[in-house]
Enzyme design. Structure first.
Site, PDB file in Angstrom:
ATOM      1  N   SER A  95      -3.312   5.488  -1.043  1.00  0.00           N
ATOM      2  CA  SER A  95      -2.932   5.517   0.376  1.00  0.00           C
ATOM      3  C   SER A  95      -2.584   6.956   0.748  1.00  0.00           C
ATOM      4  O   SER A  95      -2.347   7.803  -0.126  1.00  0.00           O
ATOM      5  CB  SER A  95      -1.724   4.609   0.627  1.00  0.00           C
ATOM      6  OG  SER A  95      -0.560   5.159   0.011  1.00  0.00           O
ATOM      7  N   ASP A 104      -7.297   4.627   0.769  1.00  0.00           N
ATOM      8  CA  ASP A 104      -6.937   3.334   1.348  1.00  0.00           C
ATOM      9  C   ASP A 104      -6.339   3.534   2.743  1.00  0.00           C
ATOM     10  O   ASP A 104      -5.404   4.309   2.909  1.00  0.00           O
ATOM     11  CB  ASP A 104      -5.918   2.649   0.414  1.00  0.00           C
ATOM     12  CG  ASP A 104      -5.674   1.199   0.763  1.00  0.00           C
ATOM     13  OD1 ASP A 104      -6.556   0.571   1.368  1.00  0.00           O
ATOM     14  OD2 ASP A 104      -4.589   0.688   0.419  1.00  0.00           O
ATOM     15  N   HIS A 105      -6.866   2.833   3.731  1.00  0.00           N
ATOM     16  CA  HIS A 105      -6.372   2.916   5.117  1.00  0.00           C
ATOM     17  C   HIS A 105      -6.282   4.352   5.620  1.00  0.00           C
ATOM     18  O   HIS A 105      -5.248   4.805   6.101  1.00  0.00           O
ATOM     19  CB  HIS A 105      -5.003   2.222   5.255  1.00  0.00           C
ATOM     20  CG  HIS A 105      -5.107   0.744   5.195  1.00  0.00           C
ATOM     21  ND1 HIS A 105      -5.572  -0.019   6.242  1.00  0.00           N
ATOM     22  CD2 HIS A 105      -4.842  -0.118   4.190  1.00  0.00           C
ATOM     23  CE1 HIS A 105      -5.583  -1.298   5.877  1.00  0.00           C
ATOM     24  NE2 HIS A 105      -5.162  -1.378   4.635  1.00  0.00           N
ATOM     25  N   GLY A 156      -3.768  -8.541  -1.266  1.00  0.00           N
ATOM     26  CA  GLY A 156      -4.067  -9.547  -2.294  1.00  0.00           C
ATOM     27  C   GLY A 156      -2.850 -10.113  -2.999  1.00  0.00           C
ATOM     28  O   GLY A 156      -2.942 -11.131  -3.675  1.00  0.00           O
ATOM     29  N   THR A 185       1.360  -4.334  -4.031  1.00  0.00           N
ATOM     30  CA  THR A 185       2.746  -4.822  -4.114  1.00  0.00           C
ATOM     31  C   THR A 185       3.017  -5.547  -5.428  1.00  0.00           C
ATOM     32  O   THR A 185       4.084  -5.381  -6.021  1.00  0.00           O
ATOM     33  CB  THR A 185       3.050  -5.758  -2.923  1.00  0.00           C
ATOM     34  OG1 THR A 185       2.783  -5.054  -1.706  1.00  0.00           O
ATOM     35  CG2 THR A 185       4.494  -6.208  -2.934  1.00  0.00           C
TER      36      THR A 185
END
Length: 287
Positions: A49, A84-85, A209, A232
């Site tokens: 990220s 990511d993002h 997920g 997470t």
């Protein structure tokens, strides 16, 4: 070295399994995910990220560390390193830093602007041999301070983005980042089915997920999901194992405070979590 995620995801669609994207946060995360992938003989995507990239001092540092680890550990399975993002600016930085794959999250823009920016990045990625993920419909929960409500994407907008030539598409189907609340309604398979019918064999991506029941994961894979993101769950496993080590006073025994000992239970927990997910996603032995 790194590979584009394009080929591994095409194989996943054809083989009806999914490749895991496991987000990395530091050396331990990177090392354990790579070792798990090698042990499972599974392709893997290292997710980074923008916040994690900044924490690790920059995307060049991340790419250099992960690339050197692949060599030093003798990793033989396909590994993609993926933003990511990403913002548009973040995507450009990762292209320069040597990433093999990027995600442009244009879900916050009106669809016309999302299309325009995605189109520009498709062209750059084609020239560089990189894979590109796009997003339609924001993913719920919080990721690096960006909060989404978890709405469902418009299948027709998904087709507009898919037709630009992206390699994978993240479509919001009620999924969220972080822990799922008790009143979560579950994934919208109706939306996923409608998106898949319009986008054909394009690999679809399931974000958030962690905490999705196994039967929902398997159903999502059957409807074209070929990449599943996990972050997470690894963080929770790491925290639980580290807490146990300290609560048992092991950091006070001998040189238990040495970070190599202090962080080992958490690192072992990350590897166990990744292996468990690879089994669930069906990617074991698919390298």
């Amino acid at each position: 070295m790194f590979v584009s995620a394009e080929e591994m995801l095409k194989k996943a669609v054809a083989g009806h399994y999914a490749v895991g994207q496991f987000n990395i946060n530091n050396l331990e995360w990177t090392k354990e995910i790579l070792l798990a992938a090698e042990e499972a003989k599974s392709p893997v995507i290292l997710g980074v990220s923008e916040g994690a990239g900044k924490y690790m001092t920059g995307f060049k540092t991340v790419a250099a560390m992960a690339g050197a680890m692949i060599d030093e550990l003798g990793i033989t399975v396909p590994v993609a390193i993926h933003l990511d993002h990403g913002t548009y600016e973040g995507c450009l930085k990762c292209i320069e830093a040597g990433f093999s794959s990027i995600m442009f999250d244009g879900s916050k823009y009106p669809i016309e602007e999302n299309v325009e920016k995605t189109k520009e990045l498709v062209k750059i990625c084609r020239e560089k041999g990189m894979s590109l993920e796009a997003e339609v419909g924001s993913i719920g929960g919080e990721e690096d301070g960006v909060i989404g409500a978890g709405e469902c994407a418009d299948p027709n907008e998904c087709k507009m983005i898919a037709d630009l030539g992206v390699d994978m598409l993240a479509a919001g189907i009620g999924n969220i980042h972080g822990k799922y609340p008790a009143n979560w309604k579950g994934l919208s398979f109706e939306t996923l089915d409608a998106v898949q019918k319009l986008t054909g064999d394009l690999p679809l991506v399931l974000h958030g997920g962690t905490g999705i029941p196994d039967d929902m994961i398997k159903k999502a894979i059957s409807l074209g999901v070929a990449k599943i993101n996990v972050n997470t769950e690894c963080q929770l496993a790491f925290a639980d194992a580290t807490r146990k080590y300290i609560e048992e006073g092991k950091d006070l025994q001998g040189k238990g405070y040495d970070p190599r000992k202090l962080l080992k239970p958490g690192a072992d927990a990350i590897r166990a979590t990744v292996l468990e997910k690879m089994e669930l996603f069906g990617s074991v032995g698919k390298a």
